[in-house]
Design a protein around this motif. Structure first.
Motif, PDB file in Angstrom:
ATOM      1  N   ASP A   1      -1.120  12.121  -2.943  1.00  0.00           N
ATOM      2  CA  ASP A   1      -1.389  10.832  -2.300  1.00  0.00           C
ATOM      3  C   ASP A   1      -2.108   9.879  -3.250  1.00  0.00           C
ATOM      4  OD1 ASP A   1      -0.203  11.678   0.022  1.00  0.00           O
ATOM      5  OD2 ASP A   1      -2.078  12.257   0.991  1.00  0.00           O
ATOM      6  N   ALA A   2      -3.100  10.416  -3.979  1.00  0.00           N
ATOM      7  CA  ALA A   2      -3.894   9.573  -4.874  1.00  0.00           C
ATOM      8  C   ALA A   2      -3.138   9.170  -6.130  1.00  0.00           C
ATOM      9  CB  ALA A   2      -5.179  10.304  -5.258  1.00  0.00           C
ATOM     10  N   SER A   3      -2.139   9.970  -6.517  1.00  0.00           N
ATOM     11  CA  SER A   3      -1.437   9.718  -7.778  1.00  0.00           C
ATOM     12  C   SER A   3      -0.485   8.534  -7.716  1.00  0.00           C
ATOM     13  CB  SER A   3      -0.652  10.972  -8.182  1.00  0.00           C
ATOM     14  OG  SER A   3       0.443  11.174  -7.293  1.00  0.00           O
ATOM     15  N   GLY A   4      -0.014   8.212  -6.521  1.00  0.00           N
ATOM     16  CA  GLY A   4       0.995   7.163  -6.408  1.00  0.00           C
ATOM     17  C   GLY A   4       2.387   7.656  -6.714  1.00  0.00           C
ATOM     18  N   LEU A   5       2.570   8.975  -6.899  1.00  0.00           N
ATOM     19  CA  LEU A   5       3.894   9.515  -7.190  1.00  0.00           C
ATOM     20  C   LEU A   5       4.810   9.464  -5.976  1.00  0.00           C
ATOM     21  CD1 LEU A   5       2.797  12.642  -9.250  1.00  0.00           C
ATOM     22  CD2 LEU A   5       3.830  10.559 -10.146  1.00  0.00           C
TER      23      LEU A   5
ATOM     24  N   ALA B   1      -0.345   9.588 -14.184  1.00  0.00           N
ATOM     25  CA  ALA B   1      -0.510  10.097 -12.822  1.00  0.00           C
ATOM     26  C   ALA B   1      -0.224  11.594 -12.770  1.00  0.00           C
ATOM     27  CB  ALA B   1       0.404   9.331 -11.863  1.00  0.00           C
ATOM     28  N   LEU B   2       0.822  12.039 -13.473  1.00  0.00           N
ATOM     29  CA  LEU B   2       1.148  13.464 -13.507  1.00  0.00           C
ATOM     30  C   LEU B   2       0.021  14.278 -14.137  1.00  0.00           C
ATOM     31  CD1 LEU B   2       4.911  13.309 -14.555  1.00  0.00           C
ATOM     32  CD2 LEU B   2       4.042  14.375 -12.474  1.00  0.00           C
ATOM     33  N   GLU B   3      -0.530  13.785 -15.213  1.00  0.00           N
ATOM     34  CA  GLU B   3      -1.608  14.501 -15.890  1.00  0.00           C
ATOM     35  C   GLU B   3      -2.844  14.586 -14.998  1.00  0.00           C
ATOM     36  OE1 GLU B   3      -2.059  12.312 -19.472  1.00  0.00           O
ATOM     37  OE2 GLU B   3      -0.381  13.293 -20.502  1.00  0.00           O
ATOM     38  N   HIS B   4      -3.182  13.460 -14.344  1.00  0.00           N
ATOM     39  CA  HIS B   4      -4.347  13.451 -13.462  1.00  0.00           C
ATOM     40  C   HIS B   4      -4.139  14.396 -12.284  1.00  0.00           C
ATOM     41  CE1 HIS B   4      -7.952  11.989 -11.550  1.00  0.00           C
ATOM     42  NE2 HIS B   4      -7.280  11.651 -10.458  1.00  0.00           N
TER      43      HIS B   4
END
Length: 345
Positions: A120-124, A232-235
């Motif tokens: 949810d937080a990543s924006g993916l 975003a993926l790394e985070h």
């Protein structure tokens, strides 16, 4: 993730049943060949009824050069449905898969709450109205044998309740063993619901071949968007690893076929014997017009003798791979994932 023809899935299938002449398999073939939007309606009926033999019969009526594309599309549609809520609003519900590299036993389930918050937080999942993850570690090998009707059954069970989906996963022996080689790849599955009439089987998550943490950048991607998604993926991965020390790597993948390709690639990188099998299949596939490879495998005692043929039965190459023990099992699983058909004996 696999693309599909426009209009290939709808909100239901009741009106599709008596509209066309011939057997259900005949109708599937005719509607698919003409890119008729009613193909999705009829296919939904077949999938929701668990009638995998109808899909197999349709495959038998297609030319060999059509079979791969047909099955690829059917499997993509099987993992996605459209439905209306109590207010009459349309939404698309899709299975999505995560590949997780773990080190240690799997007696405790994945931290699905952390994974959900991280997504949810990543924006993916920008268009997601809701997400749900199944709190189980799943084994990619039995997942590779899930037929299209099985995929739809898993989707419907998870949509109904986590308990239903858990019972189904256990019934199908999809649960990863608690103990196993370390590190190893396992899977986590979830649902994402997107508001509106988005295309089922479309891009729900970033393409791992474009955005995976170890991938080579695609020169056609927008550099700003690529940087955003990669960050975003790394985070996201760091959040999951911080929550569960067993996790060495966690990547949202897309559909089940994407997951199987991804974990197979990772296995090849980790094992030189499987590297050789992978290279053999890559070369054979490059020699075909349609990318389809059939294999004949014989265990000679000294290793696996593998013969690769194209979709017309033309011999492409053959080789003896000196593998034994678990390496033979891993090679067979790899062949079954990569090849359209594997004949043993």
């Amino acid at each position: 993730m696999t693309k599909r023809k426009d209009g290939a899935n709808g909100t239901g299938g009741a009106q599709a049943g008596g509209s066309f002449a011939g057997t259900p398999a005949d109708r599937l073939v005719r509607l698919w060949r003409t890119a008729d939007q009613r193909f999705g309606l009829l296919l939904d009926e077949v999938l929701d009824a668990g009638r995998q033999p109808v899909i197999e019969a349709a495959l038998g009526k297609l030319r060999e050069d059509e079979q791969y594309n047909f099955l690829d599309e059917v499997e993509a549609i099987a993992e996605s449905i459209q439905r209306t809520d109590s207010y009459g609003d349309l939404s698309t519900v899709t299975l999505f898969w995560l590949a997780v590299e773990v080190d240690g036993d799997l007696s405790e389930p994945p931290a699905v709450e952390v994974i959900e918050r991280g997504l949810d937080a990543s924006g993916l999942l920008e268009n997601a109205a809701d997400t749900k993850l199944l709190p189980l570690w799943l084994d990619p090998e039995p997942l590779s044998y899930l037929e299209a009707a099985d995929r739809r059954a898993l989707l419907n069970r998870l949509l109904a309740s986590v308990d239903d989906a858990t019972a189904y996963a256990r019934q199908q022996d999809l649960i990863a063993p608690i103990a196993g080689p370390s590190p190893r790849f396992v899977a986590v599955v979830g649902l994402v619901e997107e508001s509106g009439d988005g295309m089922p089987g479309g891009e729900t998550l970033p393409d791992p071949l474009n955005f995976g943490l170890d991938s080579v950048p695609d020169p056609e991607l927008d550099p700003v968007e690529e940087a955003r998604v990669r960050e975003a993926l790394e985070h996201f991965a760091e959040q999951v690893k911080a929550a569960d020390p067993r996790v060495r790597r966690c990547e949202p993948i897309g559909g089940l076929n994407d997951l199987l390709d991804f974990t197979a690639d990772a296995e090849w990188q980790a094992d030189s014997g499987l590297d050789e099998v992978a290279d053999f299949l890559d070369v054979a596939s490059n020699e075909t017009a349609d990318g389809i490879v059939d294999a004949s495998v014989a265990d000679t005692g000294a290793g696996l003798h593998v013969r690769a043929m194209d979709s017309d039965g033309r011999m492409l190459d053959d080789r003896l791979f000196t593998l034994d023990g678990e390496a033979v099992e891993a090679a067979m699983a790899l062949l079954k994932r990569r090849c359209r058909r594997v004949v043993t004996g």
